[in-house]
Write a protein that holds these residues in place. Structure first.
Motif, mmCIF file in Angstrom:
data_model
loop_
_atom_site.group_PDB
_atom_site.id
_atom_site.type_symbol
_atom_site.label_atom_id
_atom_site.label_comp_id
_atom_site.label_asym_id
_atom_site.label_seq_id
_atom_site.Cartn_x
_atom_site.Cartn_y
_atom_site.Cartn_z
ATOM 1 N N VAL A 4 0.897 -1.168 0.000
ATOM 2 C CA VAL A 4 0.000 0.000 0.000
ATOM 3 C C VAL A 4 0.927 1.206 0.000
ATOM 4 O O VAL A 4 1.413 1.638 1.044
ATOM 5 N N PHE A 5 1.195 1.756 -1.183
ATOM 6 C CA PHE A 5 2.290 2.700 -1.359
ATOM 7 C C PHE A 5 1.821 4.037 -1.915
ATOM 8 O O PHE A 5 0.971 4.090 -2.807
ATOM 9 N N ARG A 19 9.422 -6.874 -7.052
ATOM 10 C CA ARG A 19 9.366 -8.241 -7.573
ATOM 11 C C ARG A 19 10.141 -9.182 -6.666
ATOM 12 O O ARG A 19 9.665 -10.275 -6.321
ATOM 13 N N ALA A 20 11.344 -8.762 -6.237
ATOM 14 C CA ALA A 20 12.167 -9.613 -5.374
ATOM 15 C C ALA A 20 11.509 -9.849 -4.022
ATOM 16 O O ALA A 20 11.725 -10.893 -3.388
ATOM 17 N N ALA A 21 10.707 -8.887 -3.559
ATOM 18 C CA ALA A 21 10.025 -9.031 -2.268
ATOM 19 C C ALA A 21 8.848 -9.979 -2.328
ATOM 20 O O ALA A 21 8.272 -10.310 -1.290
ATOM 21 N N GLY A 22 8.482 -10.402 -3.533
ATOM 22 C CA GLY A 22 7.370 -11.337 -3.658
ATOM 23 C C GLY A 22 6.008 -10.697 -3.522
ATOM 24 O O GLY A 22 5.030 -11.373 -3.164
ATOM 25 N N LEU A 23 5.925 -9.390 -3.793
ATOM 26 C CA LEU A 23 4.613 -8.745 -3.753
ATOM 27 C C LEU A 23 3.708 -9.336 -4.831
ATOM 28 O O LEU A 23 4.167 -9.706 -5.925
ATOM 29 N N THR A 24 2.437 -9.404 -4.504
ATOM 30 C CA THR A 24 1.440 -9.880 -5.455
ATOM 31 C C THR A 24 0.635 -8.725 -6.031
ATOM 32 O O THR A 24 0.268 -8.728 -7.204
ATOM 33 N N LYS A 25 0.404 -7.716 -5.194
ATOM 34 C CA LYS A 25 -0.485 -6.628 -5.583
ATOM 35 C C LYS A 25 -0.039 -5.344 -4.906
ATOM 36 O O LYS A 25 0.528 -5.365 -3.803
ATOM 37 N N VAL A 26 -0.315 -4.217 -5.568
ATOM 38 C CA VAL A 26 0.001 -2.914 -5.008
ATOM 39 C C VAL A 26 -1.211 -1.998 -5.130
ATOM 40 O O VAL A 26 -1.821 -1.900 -6.197
ATOM 41 N N ALA A 57 -1.835 1.816 -5.043
ATOM 42 C CA ALA A 57 -0.909 2.924 -5.260
ATOM 43 C C ALA A 57 -1.611 4.268 -5.265
ATOM 44 O O ALA A 57 -2.660 4.436 -5.892
ATOM 45 N N ILE A 58 -0.997 5.214 -4.552
ATOM 46 C CA ILE A 58 -1.381 6.623 -4.662
ATOM 47 C C ILE A 58 -0.220 7.320 -5.355
ATOM 48 O O ILE A 58 0.852 7.486 -4.777
ATOM 49 N N GLY A 59 -0.407 7.680 -6.601
ATOM 50 C CA GLY A 59 0.650 8.340 -7.360
ATOM 51 C C GLY A 59 1.142 7.488 -8.514
ATOM 52 O O GLY A 59 1.190 6.256 -8.442
ATOM 53 N N GLN A 60 1.532 8.157 -9.586
ATOM 54 C CA GLN A 60 1.950 7.462 -10.799
ATOM 55 C C GLN A 60 3.288 6.753 -10.636
ATOM 56 O O GLN A 60 3.552 5.755 -11.309
ATOM 57 N N GLY A 61 4.160 7.269 -9.745
ATOM 58 C CA GLY A 61 5.461 6.651 -9.562
ATOM 59 C C GLY A 61 5.362 5.234 -9.037
ATOM 60 O O GLY A 61 5.944 4.301 -9.609
ATOM 61 N N MET A 62 4.627 5.043 -7.952
ATOM 62 C CA MET A 62 4.468 3.710 -7.373
ATOM 63 C C MET A 62 3.651 2.806 -8.284
ATOM 64 O O MET A 62 3.956 1.605 -8.430
ATOM 65 N N ALA A 63 2.635 3.358 -8.910
ATOM 66 C CA ALA A 63 1.828 2.560 -9.832
ATOM 67 C C ALA A 63 2.675 2.068 -11.000
ATOM 68 O O ALA A 63 2.593 0.900 -11.413
ATOM 69 N N GLY A 64 3.507 2.953 -11.549
ATOM 70 C CA GLY A 64 4.369 2.571 -12.660
ATOM 71 C C GLY A 64 5.380 1.518 -12.273
ATOM 72 O O GLY A 64 5.651 0.582 -13.044
ATOM 73 N N ALA A 65 5.962 1.651 -11.086
ATOM 74 C CA ALA A 65 6.934 0.669 -10.621
ATOM 75 C C ALA A 65 6.286 -0.702 -10.461
ATOM 76 O O ALA A 65 6.866 -1.734 -10.826
ATOM 77 N N ALA A 97 -0.262 -6.836 -10.022
ATOM 78 C CA ALA A 97 -1.607 -6.257 -10.117
ATOM 79 C C ALA A 97 -1.595 -4.916 -9.393
ATOM 80 O O ALA A 97 -0.998 -4.789 -8.318
ATOM 81 N N VAL A 98 -2.257 -3.905 -9.960
ATOM 82 C CA VAL A 98 -2.224 -2.556 -9.405
ATOM 83 C C VAL A 98 -3.640 -1.978 -9.344
ATOM 84 O O VAL A 98 -4.409 -2.094 -10.299
ATOM 85 N N GLU A 99 -3.943 -1.362 -8.215
ATOM 86 C CA GLU A 99 -5.141 -0.527 -8.104
ATOM 87 C C GLU A 99 -4.677 0.880 -7.759
ATOM 88 O O GLU A 99 -3.975 1.075 -6.766
ATOM 89 N N GLU A 100 -5.058 1.854 -8.570
ATOM 90 C CA GLU A 100 -4.635 3.240 -8.377
ATOM 91 C C GLU A 100 -5.695 4.061 -7.676
ATOM 92 O O GLU A 100 -6.896 3.882 -7.920
ATOM 93 N N PHE A 101 -5.252 5.001 -6.837
ATOM 94 C CA PHE A 101 -6.143 5.903 -6.122
ATOM 95 C C PHE A 101 -5.590 7.317 -6.221
ATOM 96 O O PHE A 101 -4.372 7.517 -6.203
ATOM 97 N N ASP A 102 -6.481 8.285 -6.304
ATOM 98 C CA ASP A 102 -6.061 9.683 -6.335
ATOM 99 C C ASP A 102 -5.668 10.176 -4.950
ATOM 100 O O ASP A 102 -4.816 11.056 -4.801
ATOM 101 N N ASP A 103 -6.337 9.635 -3.921
ATOM 102 C CA ASP A 103 -6.053 10.012 -2.534
ATOM 103 C C ASP A 103 -6.450 8.854 -1.639
ATOM 104 O O ASP A 103 -6.754 7.755 -2.115
ATOM 105 N N THR A 104 -6.466 9.097 -0.334
ATOM 106 C CA THR A 104 -6.713 8.016 0.627
ATOM 107 C C THR A 104 -8.186 7.834 0.972
ATOM 108 O O THR A 104 -8.509 6.971 1.790
ATOM 109 N N THR A 105 -9.086 8.582 0.351
ATOM 110 C CA THR A 105 -10.483 8.619 0.781
ATOM 111 C C THR A 105 -11.111 7.232 0.897
ATOM 112 O O THR A 105 -11.698 6.883 1.913
ATOM 113 N N ASP A 106 -11.012 6.424 -0.134
ATOM 114 C CA ASP A 106 -11.667 5.111 -0.137
ATOM 115 C C ASP A 106 -10.685 3.959 0.032
ATOM 116 O O ASP A 106 -11.063 2.793 -0.122
#
Length: 485
Positions: free
Chosen positions: A375-376, A398-405, A407-415, A422-431
């Motif tokens: 949750v980044f 990838r090395a940490a074995g994450l399955t899903k992220v 993300a708040i922000g394009q940087g973390m989502a892009g990484a 798998a990625v779910e993007e959010f504009d802020d922390t509201t939901d």
């Protein structure tokens, strides 16, 4: 009011910063926030770019402040108010109070700086030194031009150890802060490109960090984490100033260091090791997992030995260590019959601390159906390095074995996408908290980390308030202590 050993008196304030009091007074505490004033406190009316503590003097007086430190008479306050204490400028007066507080106490001062782990080291040092004498530390992460002198001015006159966190965000800040503290011992944790957006380069950050040695007392000691790419520059800077240098490594059998592990083992809830601490062999347990805490503990024990405090007692104290909120504290929670682990590392993020957090979650065991979930929020204050710093995290994710992220922000989502996650993007922390709870599975591990301004601490707070604290977690079948508060 404790008039036998008050925190400040009118006569001391006059000596420290030429303050003019209408009558004698004694203060038990010091506050810069009028909402926190208790009867008998000294209220310091600081001015900033967007606030003026003078506007809250009336509130502080109404709450029973013994005195208020001001540079002018606030509106609505009588000129002859006997509790007004006047100085030319409040912030320089506070800095002089900080220096006076160090001078009057029989104290060994320790300053902690670096790019990662500063607050955690301060927290652990306080615990480790407490059995050897009265210990005073920075409040939370008060490490800037206001927080540092506030923490120092709050130091009791009988303190034996004073431990202060020192941070920088702009060029030219470190020397002044070091000279206020006048440390006997400086601890330098791992260095990296934190706040690089405010500096010309990483080299400029390292040069500024090295300025902490400028204010050290003669015969001082620099304890330096020696594994990182910038450590040698700090070591050379300390040696050039005639300081004793103690090199600390987290690598086993690294005999080029002065303090290092002989062997170490990690579990998901703790670490155990035997270490060579400057020629003394110590076996101990750390109540927190991860290589970052292994290094922190070695830095702490090096400082304890250097100050002549009880090394054995300090090592024992680390077994009951619990990370502070937002700095890697683990919570075991249940929601809709799904038990999961939450790692709250929400306070802040930079490339060094992100890598350490990913190493930690990667070392945690999970069941066949469970996931490691990030949750980044994007890292901040990285300037021209922003894009590259986020892209560099893809391999670590990838090395940490994450399955899903999440993300708040394009940087973390892009990484995360570059890592094939798998990625779910959010504009802020509201939901975000609601979505996390609807997605969580049995035995999942959630790591929450990002820039402080993203507000991820609010997500953690909602999860803790909504889910149920559990003492059972995961496929291991082990009973664990809940850390939620």
């Amino acid at each position: 009011m404790n008039i036998d050993e008050p925190l400040w008196t009118s006569s001391e304030l006059a000596t420290a910063c030429n303050a003019d009091s209408a009558r004698p007074w004694f203060a038990d505490g010091l506050q810069t926030d009028s909402r926190l004033v208790l009867p008998g406190d000294l209220f310091v009316a600081l001015k900033g770019d967007n606030y003026d503590g003078h506007a809250f003097v009336k509130e502080a007086l109404g709450k029973g402040a013994a005195a208020v430190l001001v540079s002018d008479v606030p509106e609505g306050i009588a000129d002859d108010e006997p509790r007004l204490v006047r100085v030319g400028d409040v912030l320089p007066a506070l800095e002089k109070m900080a220096a006076y507080a160090v001078m009057r106490a029989p104290v060994c001062t320790l300053a902690v700086t670096g790019s990662v782990g500063k607050t955690s080291i301060v927290h652990a040092l306080k615990k480790a030194l407490a059995n050897s004498g009265d210990t005073h530390t920075s409040v939370r992460s008060y490490n800037n031009h206001i927080g540092l002198p506030v923490s120092m001015a709050r130091m009791p006159r009988g303190a034996r150890y004073g431990i202060f966190e020192v941070g920088i965000s702009e060029p030219g800040e470190m020397s002044d802060r070091a000279r206020v503290i006048q440390p006997d011992v400086v601890l330098v944790s791992t260095l990296g490109p934190a706040h690089v957006g405010n500096f010309a380069s990483i080299d400029a950050i390292i040069e500024e960090k090295a300025r902490i040695f400028d204010g050290m007392r003669p015969g001082g000691t620099a304890i330096i984490a020696s594994d990182g790419p910038y450590a040698e520059r700090m070591i050379h800077a300390a040696e050039a100033r005639g300081l004793t240098v103690i090199k600390v490594s987290a690598e086993c059998e690294n005999k080029e260091a002065d303090v290092y592990p002989l062997h170490a083992s990690e579990r998901f809830d703790c670490s155990c090791l035997t270490a060579d601490v400057g020629g003394t062999i110590v076996t101990y347990r750390i109540g927190e997992p991860g290589k970052a805490w292994l290094l922190n503990s070695l830095m702490v024990l090096a400082a304890v030995k250097e100050t002549g405090a009880d090394l054995g007692g300090a090592a024992l104290s680390l077994a009951t260590l619990v990370a502070e909120r937002g700095r890697g504290r683990t919570h075991h929670l249940t929601w809709d019959d799904q038990g999961f682990m939450l790692i709250d590392d929400s306070y802040n993020a930079n490339p060094v601390s992100m890598e350490a957090a990913l190493d930690r979650i990667g070392a945690l065991p999970v069941g066949h159906t469970a996931r490691r979930v990030g949750v980044f929020a994007d890292m901040a204050e990285l300037g021209d390095l922003t894009a590259d710093a986020h892209e560099a995290l893809a391999g670590k994710m990838r090395a940490a074995g994450l399955t899903k992220v999440f993300a708040i922000g394009q940087g973390m989502a892009g990484a995360a996408r570059a890592a094939g996650l798998a990625v779910e993007e959010f504009d802020d922390t509201t939901d975000l908290a609601r979505q996390l709870l609807s997605d969580v599975r049995q035995d999942d591990v959630l790591l929450v980390k990002g820039a402080n301004k993203a507000g991820l601490e609010g997500v953690v707070r909602t999860l803790l308030e909504t889910a149920t604290v559990s003492t059972e977690f995961g496929h291991s079948g082990m009973a664990l202590s809940a850390a939620a508060e």
